[in-house]
Motif scaffolding. Structure first.
Motif, PDB file in Angstrom:
ATOM      1  N   PRO A 634       0.849  -1.196   0.000  1.00  0.00           N
ATOM      2  CA  PRO A 634       0.000   0.000   0.000  1.00  0.00           C
ATOM      3  C   PRO A 634       0.882   1.243   0.000  1.00  0.00           C
ATOM      4  CG  PRO A 634      -0.609  -1.511   1.767  1.00  0.00           C
ATOM      5  CD  PRO A 634       0.669  -2.017   1.188  1.00  0.00           C
ATOM      6  N   ASN A 635       0.561   2.202  -0.849  1.00  0.00           N
ATOM      7  CA  ASN A 635       1.354   3.425  -0.915  1.00  0.00           C
ATOM      8  C   ASN A 635       0.856   4.376   0.171  1.00  0.00           C
ATOM      9  OD1 ASN A 635       2.446   5.966  -1.682  1.00  0.00           O
ATOM     10  ND2 ASN A 635       2.781   5.158  -3.733  1.00  0.00           N
ATOM     11  N   ARG A 636       1.762   4.765   1.056  1.00  0.00           N
ATOM     12  CA  ARG A 636       1.362   5.575   2.206  1.00  0.00           C
ATOM     13  C   ARG A 636       0.761   6.915   1.820  1.00  0.00           C
ATOM     14  NH1 ARG A 636       3.199   4.282   7.102  1.00  0.00           N
ATOM     15  NH2 ARG A 636       4.422   2.387   7.101  1.00  0.00           N
ATOM     16  N   LEU A 637       1.310   7.526   0.765  1.00  0.00           N
ATOM     17  CA  LEU A 637       0.953   8.911   0.485  1.00  0.00           C
ATOM     18  C   LEU A 637       0.037   9.074  -0.711  1.00  0.00           C
ATOM     19  CD1 LEU A 637       4.403  10.649   1.032  1.00  0.00           C
ATOM     20  CD2 LEU A 637       2.550  10.292   2.658  1.00  0.00           C
ATOM     21  N   ASP A 638       0.073   8.158  -1.648  1.00  0.00           N
ATOM     22  CA  ASP A 638      -0.585   8.414  -2.914  1.00  0.00           C
ATOM     23  C   ASP A 638      -1.240   7.146  -3.439  1.00  0.00           C
ATOM     24  OD1 ASP A 638      -1.323   9.196  -5.394  1.00  0.00           O
ATOM     25  OD2 ASP A 638       0.616  10.029  -5.985  1.00  0.00           O
ATOM     26  N   ASP A 639      -2.575   7.092  -3.298  1.00  0.00           N
ATOM     27  CA  ASP A 639      -3.323   5.905  -3.746  1.00  0.00           C
ATOM     28  C   ASP A 639      -3.210   5.668  -5.245  1.00  0.00           C
ATOM     29  OD1 ASP A 639      -4.164   5.292  -1.351  1.00  0.00           O
ATOM     30  OD2 ASP A 639      -6.220   6.037  -1.557  1.00  0.00           O
ATOM     31  N   GLY A 668       4.003  14.902  -5.216  1.00  0.00           N
ATOM     32  CA  GLY A 668       5.351  14.529  -5.600  1.00  0.00           C
ATOM     33  C   GLY A 668       6.236  13.969  -4.505  1.00  0.00           C
ATOM     34  N   GLN A 669       5.661  13.732  -3.318  1.00  0.00           N
ATOM     35  CA  GLN A 669       6.479  13.187  -2.236  1.00  0.00           C
ATOM     36  C   GLN A 669       6.156  11.706  -2.103  1.00  0.00           C
ATOM     37  OE1 GLN A 669       8.643  15.052  -0.683  1.00  0.00           O
ATOM     38  NE2 GLN A 669       7.969  17.167  -0.895  1.00  0.00           N
ATOM     39  N   ASP A 670       7.134  10.865  -2.278  1.00  0.00           N
ATOM     40  CA  ASP A 670       6.873   9.428  -2.200  1.00  0.00           C
ATOM     41  C   ASP A 670       7.694   8.776  -1.104  1.00  0.00           C
ATOM     42  OD1 ASP A 670       5.025   8.918  -4.357  1.00  0.00           O
ATOM     43  OD2 ASP A 670       6.648   9.533  -5.698  1.00  0.00           O
ATOM     44  N   ILE A 671       7.088   7.734  -0.529  1.00  0.00           N
ATOM     45  CA  ILE A 671       7.815   6.899   0.432  1.00  0.00           C
ATOM     46  C   ILE A 671       7.773   5.483  -0.109  1.00  0.00           C
ATOM     47  CG2 ILE A 671       7.728   5.898   2.752  1.00  0.00           C
ATOM     48  CD1 ILE A 671       6.504   8.470   3.732  1.00  0.00           C
ATOM     49  N   ILE A 672       8.917   4.817  -0.199  1.00  0.00           N
ATOM     50  CA  ILE A 672       8.821   3.407  -0.564  1.00  0.00           C
ATOM     51  C   ILE A 672       9.083   2.534   0.665  1.00  0.00           C
ATOM     52  CG2 ILE A 672       9.196   3.436  -3.052  1.00  0.00           C
ATOM     53  CD1 ILE A 672      12.122   2.757  -2.483  1.00  0.00           C
ATOM     54  N   THR A 673       8.102   1.695   0.896  1.00  0.00           N
ATOM     55  CA  THR A 673       8.140   0.767   2.033  1.00  0.00           C
ATOM     56  C   THR A 673       8.385  -0.626   1.461  1.00  0.00           C
ATOM     57  OG1 THR A 673       6.395   2.119   2.974  1.00  0.00           O
ATOM     58  CG2 THR A 673       6.794  -0.002   4.035  1.00  0.00           C
ATOM     59  N   LEU A 739      12.875   0.266   6.769  1.00  0.00           N
ATOM     60  CA  LEU A 739      12.327   0.072   5.421  1.00  0.00           C
ATOM     61  C   LEU A 739      11.006  -0.701   5.468  1.00  0.00           C
ATOM     62  CD1 LEU A 739      15.607  -0.704   3.509  1.00  0.00           C
ATOM     63  CD2 LEU A 739      13.934   1.008   2.824  1.00  0.00           C
ATOM     64  N   SER A 740      10.934  -1.694   6.371  1.00  0.00           N
ATOM     65  CA  SER A 740       9.720  -2.504   6.434  1.00  0.00           C
ATOM     66  C   SER A 740       8.597  -1.792   7.181  1.00  0.00           C
ATOM     67  CB  SER A 740       9.997  -3.844   7.117  1.00  0.00           C
ATOM     68  OG  SER A 740      10.841  -4.616   6.300  1.00  0.00           O
ATOM     69  N   ALA A 741       8.949  -1.082   8.252  1.00  0.00           N
ATOM     70  CA  ALA A 741       7.905  -0.486   9.079  1.00  0.00           C
ATOM     71  C   ALA A 741       7.429   0.845   8.529  1.00  0.00           C
ATOM     72  CB  ALA A 741       8.420  -0.298  10.502  1.00  0.00           C
ATOM     73  N   TYR A 742       8.314   1.571   7.863  1.00  0.00           N
ATOM     74  CA  TYR A 742       7.922   2.893   7.403  1.00  0.00           C
ATOM     75  C   TYR A 742       8.372   3.140   5.964  1.00  0.00           C
ATOM     76  CZ  TYR A 742       7.245   7.917   7.185  1.00  0.00           C
ATOM     77  OH  TYR A 742       6.849   9.166   6.799  1.00  0.00           O
ATOM     78  N   GLY A 743       9.703   3.163   5.747  1.00  0.00           N
ATOM     79  CA  GLY A 743      10.180   3.352   4.385  1.00  0.00           C
ATOM     80  C   GLY A 743      11.117   4.530   4.238  1.00  0.00           C
TER      81      GLY A 743
END
Ligand code: DGJ
Length: 794
Positions: A634-639, A668-673, A739-743
């Motif tokens: 699941p993308n935290r910031l952008d569905d 434009g702000q992305d987090i990869i988990t 990386l696993s818990a947040y990203g």
């Protein structure tokens, strides 16, 4: 009365017992439970009757079957829900009453007569015998427990011990009754070129049907379904999976009663089905694969992926990495000759591709789809010297050779049809129905099967064929076999599939090293039955990268990436006319079995260089990309964005894909988990080196180039073909737990307010892959994210 039957996998338990009236009562399927001295807490209480109850026994007036959870229900005796078995006896009656007789458990698992089934893989089996004493019918229920895999497979077999024939109108593979609660039915539906899109149906009282009547498992509704508890999502919550090891007409019916009981039955579709069971004969069902997970859809998918890879796919290719292929279909369709194919093969070899696949149009006089299916002799006008010569020349380039066939079909314009018109499926004295100008061969006939095995054996032995694409491009309507008597026409569809399995079994036995890929107009027969013979399947005729996010993403709920063919094709795309960069087309296909399906001889120098780099990347990470644990994150910031990850079994390596739909300023702000990484390791995270074609910038190119040029001019065109503009380099170091818990918070995406080397350009359908590799375990970084790419001057 038997003991309660309590089956365990490593993480689940399945429990059932006998009701006082003799039927099997389903007690529990869920997280693993300890064995108990007394299972009374799990038993439904029946101390007073309910209104409108019909009780099957006067000695047990409070037991009404309609409001019990049961293991396998018949018609009559007061259960008014969808039954698992429906028979018509010689006297015209339809009531059945199967009661417990005995059970036995043993190590291993039985094969199913005429049908493919999961491998043994350490399974143990419980076989329960039920009998309808009044009608002399015996029903055997099988529960094969794959403890390590957290899967229980089920099937049934009905034996006619009476002296008269019985008409079987329904015989399901499995039934699962749940006591209540709030559940969603999740199905994977679609059509040609848009297969297996996920649909969630909140369950209300009523009957839900997921089925196929097209003669194959179909692109309309895959036999794989899930039941998900309220709140279940990708990473948490309870869900069940059900799938069938079967490639024909199927049904998954879910009935929800007003009292809230939920029943799922799955098996051969009763619609159009009727089997005449003679005295002494048995009829087994296909196998159903069931699983439960308490850790959300990803947890369930991981179980099913592993089970499919280890217990369904088999043979030489089971654990071997699959070759990167070039297929000529979208490059040439029917319009090719040796010269064109060799030019394509030479380019493929120079780019690092490993296998050349010759698609439709090489036989008979097939220059379009109106002829020649059934005439499996090479067209010497197109290919002088035949398959032997072509395959030798291709192999001399260092490529393996593969070939397309569509064996189950017959063209009206073919030598085969002229010789055997009765081999085509059609109803006597009716105008036939056509699909893609062709008919279906009657695979229920032994002489057709015998002919087909020899015809295909001769194709596969002409030259050195190391791969076969087995296509099937029409649905079966107007079902009828001229070889079956009228009272057995209801057996046609199932006999067709049994015939198909017999042919596939023999060909796989004769050609054990050939890599078979199943195909049916793309994904019209993407199921566990075909995967028992063919280690991979063509996922969809839609090769559009953006559409593939949904198609491969939907497919991934039930099937691993190690079975999904995924090709890079031309832009604009042949099915959608959508344009996507060569990098995005690769980034999506990299999460499957990579192939290229476009005219490589027409590529710009930019695309060639990009493809050569992609192939080198894929080879380096192939084991992980094909066999690693796949996550839909699941993308935290952008569905609107899609995030996929594959993680190695030790959690020390991963590849992650970030995919965008339509670009939007302000997102434009992305987090990869990345779930599933070793929490104690530190990781070096690197963006794959990707190139942008400066042609896409038009006049804006002048903002990033040191010189000034016209956006649509010749210099720009020449430049764009040769100049490799690098995407912002991204490199980070981060701990596995983070990386696993947040990203990781990634570099900002371009959104019109400025550009420098730290801005990630990501336009419509933009994408990026990241690799993660564990570095020294001892390194424990205290900072949340450390970006190696950020210079101190920033
Ligand atoms: C349908 C397949 O899905 C395509 O890939 C191609 O093989 C065509 N058939 C050829 O007719």
């Amino acid at each position: 009365m038997p003991d309660v039957i309590h089956l365990d996998t490593d993480r689940t338990s399945y429990i059932f017992a006998t009701l006082a009236t003799g039927q099997l009562e389903h007690l529990y399927y869920g997280p693993r439970l300890r064995h108990m001295d007394d299972y009374e807490p799990l038993r439904q209480k029946n101390d007073v009757p309910y209104g409108t109850m019909v009780n099957c026994s006067q000695s047990h007036k409070n037991i009404g079957l309609d409001d019990q959870c049961l293991e396998y229900s018949g018609l009559g005796k007061g259960d008014f829900r969808e039954p698992a078995v429906e028979l018509v006896f010689a006297d015209g009656s339809r009531t059945t009453d199967f009661r417990y007789v005995s059970h036995r458990s043993f190590q291993g698992r039985p094969e199913i007569d005429g049908l493919p089934s999961a491998l043994d893989a350490g399974a143990s089996t419980t076989e329960v015998t039920l009998r309808d004493d009044e009608k002399h019918m015996t029903l055997l229920l099988y529960y094969c427990v794959y403890a390590r895999h957290d899967v229980i497979t089920r099937f049934a077999a009905l034996r006619n011990d009476s002296e008269t024939a019985v008409r079987v109108q329904r015989l399901m593979s499995a039934q699962l009754d749940l006591f209540g609660g709030s559940w969603r039915l999740i199905t994977f539906d679609g059509c040609w070129a848009y297969e297996r899109e996920r649909h969630d149906k909140p369950l209300e009282p009523g009957i839900y049907v997921n089925d196929s009547k097209t003669g194959n498992s179909s692109n309309r509704h895959n036999p794989f379904v899930m039941l998900a508890a309220d709140g279940c999502d990708e990473l948490s919550g309870e869900c069940y999976a059900s799938n069938l090891v079967y490639s024909g007409n199927h049904v998954e019916m879910v009935e929800v009663t007003y009292q809230g009981k939920i029943r799922l039955v799955t098996g051969i579709n009763p619609s159009g089905f009727e089997w005449l069971l003679e005295p002494g004969q048995s009829l087994p069902t296909p196998e159903a694969v069931m699983s439960f997970a308490a850790d959300g859809f990803n947890g369930l998918s991981h179980t099913l992926h592993r089970f499919t890879a280890e217990c369904i796919v088999r043979g030489h290719w089971q654990t071997r990495v699959r070759p990167i292929l070039i297929n000529n279909w979208e490059a040439t369709e029917f319009d090719f000759d040796t010269k064109k194919l060799m030019a394509l093969a030479r380019e493929a070899a120079s780019l690092g591709i490993e296998l050349f696949v010759l698609d439709d149009g090489w036989f008979g006089h097939r220059d379009d789809d109106t002829s020649s299916l059934g005439d499996w002799k090479v067209n010497e006008k197109k290919l002088p010297g035949g398959i032997a010569e072509l395959s030798a020349r291709i192999r001399a380039l260092g490529l393996d050779f593969g070939i397309w066939v569509e064996p189950e079909m017959i063209s009206e314009d073919s030598e085969l049809y002229r010789a055997h018109p009765d081999w085509a499926v059609s109803v006597p004295d009716r105008r036939p129905a056509y699909g893609r100008n062709q008919f279906v061969l009657d695979m229920s006939r032994p002489e057709v099967r015998a002919w087909l095995i020899e015809a295909m054996s001769s194709v596969f032995s002409s030259g050195t064929v190391s791969y076969v694409k087995w296509d099937m491009n029409r649905n079966m309507s107007d079902a009828y076999s001229r070889a079956l008597p009228p009272d057995r026409q209801g057996e046609f569809h199932h006999r067709y599939i049994l015939g198909l399995y017999e042919v596939l079994g023999e060909l796989v036995r004769r050609f054990p090293r050939v890599l078979f890929e199943s195909c049916a107009y793309g994904g019209n027969r993407f199921d566990l039955g075909m995967l028992c013979y063919m280690p991979q399947a063509w996922t969809s005729d839609d090769t559009d990268a953006f559409a593939r996010l949904s198609i491969q993403g939907g497919t991934s709920y039930g099937y691993p990436q190690s079975v999904m063919g995924a090709h890079v094709s031309a832009s604009p795309n042949m099915q959608t006319l959508r344009a996507a960069t060569i990098e995005t087309r690769f980034n999506v296909a990299a999460f499957g079995l990579l192939g290229y399906e476009l005219d490589l001889t027409m590529l710009s120098s930019f695309d060639k260089k990009a493809i050569a780099a992609q192939i080198a990347f894929y080879k380096e990470h192939r084991q992980l990309l094909q066999f690693g644990q796949f996550w839909r994150v699941p993308n935290r910031l952008d569905d609107d964005k899609t995030l996929w990850a594959v993680v190695s079994s030790d959690g020390r390596e991963a590849v992650v894909g970030l995919f965008q739909g339509a670009a939007r300023v302000g997102r434009g702000q992305d987090i990869i988990t990345v779930p599933g990484l070793d929490p104690m390791a530190s990781f070096s995270v690197t963006g794959r080196t990707q190139y942008l074609n400066v042609r896409a910038f038009g006049n804006l190119v002048n903002r990033v180039l040191p010189i000034r040029i016209r956006g649509d001019g010749i210099v720009h065109t020449v430049l764009s073909s040769h100049y490799l503009f690098k995407m912002a380099e991204e490199a980070y170091v981060a701990n596995g737990d983070l990386l696993s818990a947040y990203g990781i918070k990634l570099l900002q995406q371009f959104s019109g307010t400025g550009y420098n080397e730290q801005v990630r350009i990501f336009s419509d359908y933009g994408s990026r892959l990241y690799t993660m590799r564990a570095i020294d375990d001892g390194v424990r970084l205290s900072s949340a994210v450390s970006s190696a790419s950020r210079s101190s001057s920033r």
